[in-house]
Design an enzyme around this catalytic site. Structure first.
Site, PDB file in Angstrom:
ATOM      1  N   HIS B  93       1.161  -1.645  -0.069  1.00  0.00           N
ATOM      2  CA  HIS B  93       0.113  -0.077  -0.461  1.00  0.00           C
ATOM      3  C   HIS B  93       0.971   1.227  -0.312  1.00  0.00           C
ATOM      4  CE1 HIS B  93      -2.773   3.350   2.326  1.00  0.00           C
ATOM      5  NE2 HIS B  93      -3.581   3.380   0.856  1.00  0.00           N
ATOM      6  N   CYS B 112      -0.330  -0.553   9.733  1.00  0.00           N
ATOM      7  CA  CYS B 112      -0.250   1.473   9.605  1.00  0.00           C
ATOM      8  C   CYS B 112      -1.730   1.488   9.022  1.00  0.00           C
ATOM      9  CB  CYS B 112       0.460   1.589   8.269  1.00  0.00           C
ATOM     10  SG  CYS B 112       2.099   1.781   8.582  1.00  0.00           S
ATOM     11  N   HIS B 113      -2.174   0.804   8.264  1.00  0.00           N
ATOM     12  CA  HIS B 113      -3.160   1.313   7.117  1.00  0.00           C
ATOM     13  C   HIS B 113      -4.473  -0.369   7.213  1.00  0.00           C
ATOM     14  CE1 HIS B 113      -0.852   4.460   5.810  1.00  0.00           C
ATOM     15  NE2 HIS B 113      -2.596   4.730   6.112  1.00  0.00           N
ATOM     16  N   GLY B 114      -3.767  -1.631   7.839  1.00  0.00           N
ATOM     17  CA  GLY B 114      -4.933  -2.742   8.264  1.00  0.00           C
ATOM     18  C   GLY B 114      -4.913  -3.579   7.252  1.00  0.00           C
TER      19      GLY B 114
END
Lengths: 688, 148
Positions: B93, B112-114
């Site tokens: 990502h 960070c963003h799962g």
């Protein structure tokens, strides 16, 4: 900048110069005789405020560059040394770091003002586009500047932002390698970012000259949005605009100083006091508050390339604004629908900023998408449509008529103050929204150093030092603190002789000597506290895989979320003791048996306040472990409180100087602002 | 145009950086089943996992068509060494480092963003668009690999 000057110097020497280089005439016609509309309000002082901020950032930046080392191994330390050892280094660093936020705050107000009053419309399109270019340059400069301290957020912010370019089809990876100068963010990246961060502000200054030039050709827009017709509509720049700008700048300086002297870390990120570590990712990577709306747009789109394109489009769309909004009426004051949509758009931008700081999950993602659509809809649908269907209210015949019809100038001034406060609080909220989640916050202890007049309790710092020396120092280093610091003002209050004696108790490794061997000698005041382990790997191996962190900055490197409405109140009460509260609570937060349903891995201990609760450090303190000479109780509670006080001092040894100077600056600025206000009233008395 | 090239080319990794990015050898014998290690190559963290039988079975059972970035576990490991998974530990990502042995798929979890990856390093839950990349590597012997 507004054509040939009619200025005639009287002194022969000046006449001689003027015939060869008409520079005084240029300045005179641009900043003295230059006519400005009579009805300008305080929103128009942000041009002057921005010029000042650019100057402040360049001057403080050049000074910082003289002390800074752009190398991956040394950058973090060099910033700490600036703050600790350079005379007034803490002040210049705070001015530069908070200055970036203030610069963006001012530029956003300046942009919203342009948007509200239609300052981008003919004949000011080029002026507006130059402004967008300045804004883009500022964003690049701000981003690269944030990388330079080389903390965790610097490193990971740089990684995330440079990775945006990997979304480019085909060439993405090559572009990113080119930007990095390596295979990941590293020393070459830091070096080039430093060079560019130094260069770009001068480019900005160059474009600002063009921006001002374009402004002086087209003339200033004004709240009524009607072009000046007669001389009665105008007043000369000096003294009218000059004095008003001075007053605006002074008010802004008061606001700015609140951050410099009392809340230097309010807009910052606790993680950035941890040195960059390519092997550990912080739990939330969040950009600085001024990028958050665009970050929210980036994340709201599930496709990577489309997200990056949307993010850049959100800025580029501003370039086309003069043609998207074709309405004849400039000022939203006379556009009943335009005004409403402007405020909706304003709320959308604030909302995107809020979402940019939230974790991208659940309802936040849906909201992010809705607001992203609304953001673009304002430019691409609402403005073009309004131009066709809206029936504006009648405009005043002239600027002079507008001035006569006007009342409630004070309301505008209050609005300025209100908006500035609201925006900054919003910024603060995002800062707070990033810390640990899903657990109880440490209780707030009473600290002698809290508040605007706080000072360190000398006894507590001395006792904390003793606890550190006898207990903590077995595992934790304190590498940014030297023995000489113990005798510096604002610290534990030892004499130089006491500090030297304290140092002499330590064995310091030195060398090589003439035979080429390393040897040990007693410590001197100039030496730093020796570390218990030779390197991080040794520390890790001796402590079950978790290296004990260095404690010099721990009181600034740990924080927690205060939540609404506390972050609002904290701005006014100057609460910033999250770090000491955390240290204090952690040391007392051990529990023999974890609560029901919580399992703690082998070799870890349950701690109520440690994120995740499983801490590798065994309970370090027990009652009676350290005895104090001054009769303070030998309890864990006392130890924890004293060591937290000591660590706040090691994290910011010049805190007392900061608060003392802040007080003096505030007294001066408030008196100065008062004088400016009454001078301004006097000057303008005839013009209203 | 040719004049410009040196000024652009200088930004690319310099000779010493390229030299430091030469292949490395990693001894696998100390890694017990179910364990994994992280080594750095070209400044990037590389996870080497010694997967359990159960993990291998599970990732090979998943229908490939149901994946976000379809790839078989066979194509991501070396034949005869299917217990070993070697992946670059950089979330596809925005470049964070996923944590091993976390998440719902017994693989990797990006804090960070799962994003979540399975024990084959394949992305199973967004926002990451692609699987964790497999670096170029080969087995020098049964217990040693060369990365690069």
């Amino acid at each position: 900048m507004s054509g040939p000057s009619n200025y005639q110097p009287s002194h022969p020497a000046l006449k001689w110069l003027e015939q060869r280089l008409p520079i005084i005439g240029l300045v005179h016609s641009s900043f003295v005789a230059y006519p400005t509309p009579r009805n300008l309000n305080y929103w128009w002082t942000f041009g002057a405020i921005l010029s000042m901020m650019l100057g402040v950032q360049i001057i403080t930046g050049v000074i910082l560059a003289m002390h800074y080392t752009p190398h991956a191994d040394l950058a973090f330390k060099s910033v700490e040394l600036i703050v600790r050892d350079v005379n007034y280094g803490w002040l210049i660093r705070n001015m530069h770091a908070c200055g970036a936020s203030m610069f963006f705050l001012a530029v956003y107000i300046h942009m919203f003002r342009g948007l509200y009053y239609g300052s981008y419309k003919a004949p000011r399109e080029v002026l507006w586009i130059l402004g967008v270019i300045i804004y883009l340059l500022m964003m690049a400069t701000g981003f690269m500047g944030y990388v330079l301290p080389w903390g965790q957020m610097s490193f990971w912010g740089a990684t995330v932002i440079t990775n945006l370019f990997s979304a480019v089809p085909y060439f993405g990876e090559s572009i990113v390698t080119l930007l990095w100068g390596g295979y990941s963010v590293g020393n070459p990246t830091l070096n080039r970012f430093f060079a560019l961060h130094y260069l770009l502000p001068f480019l900005i200054a160059g474009v600002v000259v063009l921006h001002v030039w374009a402004l002086h050709v087209a003339g200033q827009n004004n709240p009524a949005g009607v072009e000046p017709k007669t001389e009665k509509d105008m007043v000369p720049f000096t003294p009218y605009a000059t004095i008003k700008d001075f007053f605006g700048v002074t008010c802004f300086l008061i606001f700015y100083s609140w951050f410099i002297f009392y809340m230097p870390n309010y807009l910052g990120e606790a993680d950035n006091y941890i040195p960059a570590n390519p092997a550990v990712t912080p739990a939330h990577i969040v950009p600085e508050w001024y990028y958050l709306p665009f970050y929210a747009i980036l994340r709201s789109i599930p496709n990577k390339l489309a997200g990056v394109v949307a993010m850049f489009s959100a800025i580029i769309v501003l370039v086309f604004l003069p043609w998207l909004d074709s309405a004849k009426t400039r000022s939203n004051k006379y556009r009943p629908l335009g005004k409403q949509f402007f405020w909706i758009f304003f709320v959308v931008c604030i909302g995107l900023g809020y979402l940019g700081a939230q974790p991208p999950e659940g309802v936040y993602v849906v909201l992010g998408r809705i607001l992203t659509v609304l953001y673009f809809a304002y430019f691409l649908i609402v403005l073009p449509l309004l131009a066709r269907i809206e029936r504006p209210r009648p405009l005043p015949n002239s600027i002079a008529d507008d001035v006569l019809a006007k009342s409630g100038r004070k309301a505008v001034a209050t609005a300025v103050v209100g908006l500035v406060a609201a925006l900054s609080l919003f910024a603060g909220s995002t800062g707070d929204a990033r810390a640990s989640e899903g657990q109880e916050n440490p209780p707030s202890a009473k600290w002698s150093f809290a508040g605007p007049f706080g000072t360190f309790d000398r006894g507590a710092v001395q006792r904390g030092l003793k606890v550190y020396k006898e207990v903590c120092s077995n595992c934790h280093s304190l590498q940014y603190v030297a023995f000489r610091n113990l005798s510096e003002p604002g610290g534990p209050g030892y004499t130089p002789a006491q500090a030297a004696a304290f140092a002499a108790e330590y064995k310091i490794k030195d060398g090589p000597n003439d035979a080429g061997d390393m040897f040990e000698r007693p410590g001197r005041p100039a030496d730093y506290f020796p570390s218990p382990f030779p390197n991080e790997q040794a520390a890790r191996a001796a402590n079950g895989g978790a290296a004990p962190p260095d404690l010099s900055l721990i009181a600034k490197a740990r924080s927690y979320k205060r939540g609404f409405p506390w972050f609002l109140i904290d701005f006014f009460t100057q609460f910033q003791e999250q770090g000491p509260n955390y240290v204090n609570a952690l040391l007392q937060g051990y529990e023999e048996t974890p609560p029901h349903g919580v399992t703690i891995p082998e070799g870890s201990y349950y701690n109520k306040y440690f994120p995740g609760h499983a801490i590798k450090m065994p309970p370090p303190l027990s009652d009676g472990q350290v005895t104090f000479d001054d009769g303070s109780p030998a309890t864990v509670k006392q130890y924890a409180h004293d060591v937290a006080t000591f660590l706040m001092w090691t994290a910011e040894p010049h805190m007392e100087a900061r608060k003392r100077l802040g007080y003096q600056v505030f007294v001066f600025l408030i008196i100065f602002a008062g004088l400016m206000y009454f001078t301004k009233k006097r000057v303008w008395a005839a013009a209203h | 145009m040719a004049t410009l090239w040196p000024f652009i080319s200088q930004m690319n990794p310099d000779a010493s950086t390229i030299a430091a990015g030469a292949p490395i050898e990693v001894d696998l014998s100390p890694i017990a089943e179910g364990q994994d290690i992280k080594v750095f190559w070209r400044g990037k963290p590389i996870y080497i996992s010694h997967r359990t039988k159960k993990q291998v079975e599970e990732v090979r059972k998943v229908p490939v068509s149901s994946l976000i970035d379809p790839a078989t576990d066979q194509s991501r490991t070396k034949d005869g060494h299917e217990q070993w998974l070697v992946v670059i530990g950089i979330c596809t990502h925005l470049g964070c480092i996923p944590i091993a042995h976390e998440g719902n798929y017994d693989g990797f979890f990006c804090p960070c963003h799962g994003s979540q990856y399975d024990a084959s390093g394949r992305v199973r839950q967004g926002p990451a668009p692609l699987n964790l990349p497999v670096p170029p590597y080969q087995f020098v012997s049964d217990t040693k690999i060369q990365i690069g």
